[in-house]
Design an enzyme around this catalytic site. Structure first.
Site, PDB file in Angstrom:
ATOM      1  CD  GLU A 253      56.145   9.269  44.182  1.00  0.00           C
ATOM      2  OE1 GLU A 253      55.446   9.008  45.168  1.00  0.00           O
ATOM      3  OE2 GLU A 253      57.097  10.082  44.206  1.00  0.00           O
ATOM      4  CD  GLU A 358      57.012  14.482  42.861  1.00  0.00           C
ATOM      5  OE1 GLU A 358      56.107  14.080  42.104  1.00  0.00           O
ATOM      6  OE2 GLU A 358      57.013  14.285  44.089  1.00  0.00           O
TER       7      GLU A 358
END
Ligand SMILES: *[C@@H]1O[C@H](CO)[C@@H](O)[C@H](O)[C@H]1NC(C)=O
Ligand SMILES: *[C@@H]1O[C@H](CO)[C@@H](O)[C@H](O)[C@H]1NC(C)=O
Ligand SMILES: *[C@@H]1O[C@H](CO)[C@@H](O)[C@H](O)[C@H]1NC(C)=O
Ligand SMILES: *[C@@H]1O[C@H](CO)[C@@H](O)[C@H](O)[C@H]1NC(C)=O
Ligand SMILES: *[C@@H]1O[C@H](CO)[C@@H](O)[C@H](O)[C@H]1NC(C)=O
Length: 509
Positions: A253, A358
């Site tokens: 991220e 994820e």
């Protein structure tokens, strides 16, 4: 038989409401969990092929069926069927790589909090041929929020050559032994892929693992080179334990550390700085290392950033030559349709694979943490996986393999849900409905299975994804979130309990 005709009314026959071997327990969240301990755990077992002219059906339902197997016969005459599903194997799409979850510090701690017998049961559930046969494991590099402390492998300030690079206790005593045991249980080599949350604080603009911050200097500079070398050192250290990595992501991220004062470990990159770091540092370093075959996935962040992020990185030939795939997360999927993100990216860059890296339930502030037995969450998983796969995605990775009943441990209390919830005080673990959502894909869609075309004799709200496997058998994964229509309800009355309306099925020809 290449063209399969399947009648949903026939395959919807559910033998009885309860699976015979799930030790079902309800916690009042819509459906049940299956309770497992050191000596007992329900198991799907090895799935064979049906007899000629027959199909196998595996059904999980809100009322408690869990991969309940039955065999049925293909009908020669489909005229009377309410819905006919026709596979078109000549329409070929992407091939499947596989499915899995993440060996976070928290997952490892929870698994190891059980007795060794229960640990074995849990690992068998995920990795063995009797279990759901996960092929992928995401391995965080050093700490993330699902850790109990903040650390990296190189916390000595100024150690640009990484002379003091050392794996943590969490690696050496928890994650690595569990990964070795998982590998030993798996019939095939596990595909591990690594993701880093933060660089060491002394390499960063903000001097901390958390918050808004990126690497000091510029791509090509010494901090960026050290950060690339950190990945190589990680691969070397795990290699000493006979664990080799199928892949890497360029970092978890990157927008978290770039745009916000993030509350846990993060490292900011823009698409431009990620592109340049790959072109100048990570790509060449990996290529000249002992691990040049390691697949590099960019992004590893929410899919709403596509196709923009991919365009910036992959339109640069220097960066693109080192990249193999695009990893993405499921958060905020509801606000962007998969077509304009995933399928558009696939058509722009068909030679780069798309891979979901994820996902977890219980992350939203409105619906936080563990919900034992939640059926809605099982549907959310199956819906998202089918949507991804029907938009050219090649695999799907769940987040923590196991959490405790609080949804942790997590040092910032970012508690979420997991397909396996551990209660170490009772030496049991609970297999959530989401575990079976994963199973409907991971158990049946072997590596190399190819998605193929499908058509319906009439409009349907069933969610369907169809495959031909390498052994030429066909797999349909069907999610029914719509409930049974009134007119069909009477016909099915004897066969289906009303509450069974929400079922997921997997059929092997
Ligand atoms: C484990 O579970 C099985 C099945 O529910 C049960 O019969 C057995 O007593 C349990 N073992 C322990 C030690 O609780
Ligand atoms: C197929 O079944 C329908 C009724 O379900 C029947 O009317 C029709 O004659 C059958 N066709 C053949 C070829 O058997
Ligand atoms: C590595 O750590 C040792 C102490 O454990 C220290 O003496 C040495 O200076 C460190 N090396 C670097 C390059 O930081
Ligand atoms: C790695 O594998 C080799 C060959 O299979 C074996 O001899 C060695 O002991 C293993 N090392 C570790 C640390 O597991
Ligand atoms: C960032 O958040 C931390 C708490 O997580 C706070 O202490 C700090 O002041 C914040 N920094 C900025 C620049 O907002």
């Amino acid at each position: 038989m290449r063209e399969a005709l399947l009648f949903i009314l026939l395959t919807g026959v559910i033998p009885s409401a309860r699976a015979d071997d799930c030790q079902a327990r309800s916690f009042g969240h819509g459906s049940v969990v299956c309770v497992c301990n050191a000596t007992y755990c329900d198991s799907v077992g090895r799935t064979g092929l049906p007899d000629p002219g027959q199909f196998l059906s595996y059904v999980s339902s809100k009322t408690g069926s869990r991969l309940v197997k039955s065999q049925g016969q293909f009908q020669k005459n489909s005229t009377g069927a309410a819905l006919r599903i026709t596979l078109n194997p000549s329409q070929k799409y992407q091939r499947i790589k596989g499915f899995g979850g993440a060996m976070t510090d928290a997952a490892a701690m929870n698994i190891l909090s059980l007795s060794s017998g229960a640990q074995d049961q849990l690992l068998r559930q995920y990795f063995s041929p009797d279990g759901i046969e996960y092929r992928f494991v995401r391995v965080p590099m050093a700490s993330c929020d699902f850790s109990t402390r903040l650390y990296t492998y190189a916390d000595t300030p100024g150690d640009y050559d990484l002379q003091n690079f050392t794996l943590a206790e969490e690696d050496v005593h928890m994650k690595i032994p569990l990964l070795q045991r998982a590998q030993a249980l798996s019939a095939q080599p596990l595909n591990l892929f690594a993701s880093a949350w933060s660089a060491p604080a002394w390499l960063k603009t903000n001097g901390a693992l958390i918050g808004k911050g990126s690497l000091k200097g510029k791509p090509g500079g010494k901090e960026h080179k050290t950060w690339a070398q950190y990945y190589i050192r990680f691969l070397e250290e795990y290699g000493k334990y006979n664990l080799s990595f199928w892949g890497l992501t360029s970092g978890n991220e990157p927008t978290a550390g770039e745009m916000t004062n993030y509350s846990f470990q993060a490292l900011g990159f823009t698409p431009e700085t990620q592109r340049d770091w790959i072109a100048l540092d990570l790509g060449p370093r990996l290529h000249s290392s002992s691990f040049p075959q390691t697949r590099l996935m960019i992004l590893d962040d929410n899919r709403l950033l596509l196709p923009h992020w991919a365009k910036v990185v992959l339109s640069d030939v220097q960066a693109a030559r080192y990249v193999h795939g695009i990893g993405f997360h499921w958060y905020l999927n509801n606000i962007v349709p998969p077509g304009i993100t995933l399928t558009t990216t696939h058509h722009l860059y068909p030679e780069y694979f798309l891979f979901a890296t994820e996902a977890c339930a219980g992350w939203s502030p409105l619906d936080r943490g563990v919900r034992l037995g939640s059926w809605d969450r099982a549907e959310d998983y199956a819906h998202d996986i089918i949507q991804d796969l029907n938009n050219f995605v090649t695999g799907w990775t769940d987040w923590n393999l196991a959490l405790n009943q609080d949804g942790g441990p997590n040092w910032v209390k970012n508690f979420v849900d997991s397909p396996i919830i551990v209660d170490s005080s009772k030496d049991v673990f609970y297999k959530q409905p989401t575990f079976y959502s994963m199973a409907h894909f991971s158990k049946f869609l072997w590596e190399g299975s190819q998605r193929v075309g499908v058509s319906f004799s009439q409009h349907t709200s069933l969610e369907v994804s169809t495959y031909i496997r390498p052994d030429a058998s066909a797999v349909l994964v069907i999610l029914n979130r719509v409930g049974i229509k009134k007119e069909r309800e009477r016909k099915l009355h004897d066969l289906l309990d009303k509450r069974d309306a929400r079922t997921t099925k997997c059929l092997g020809k």
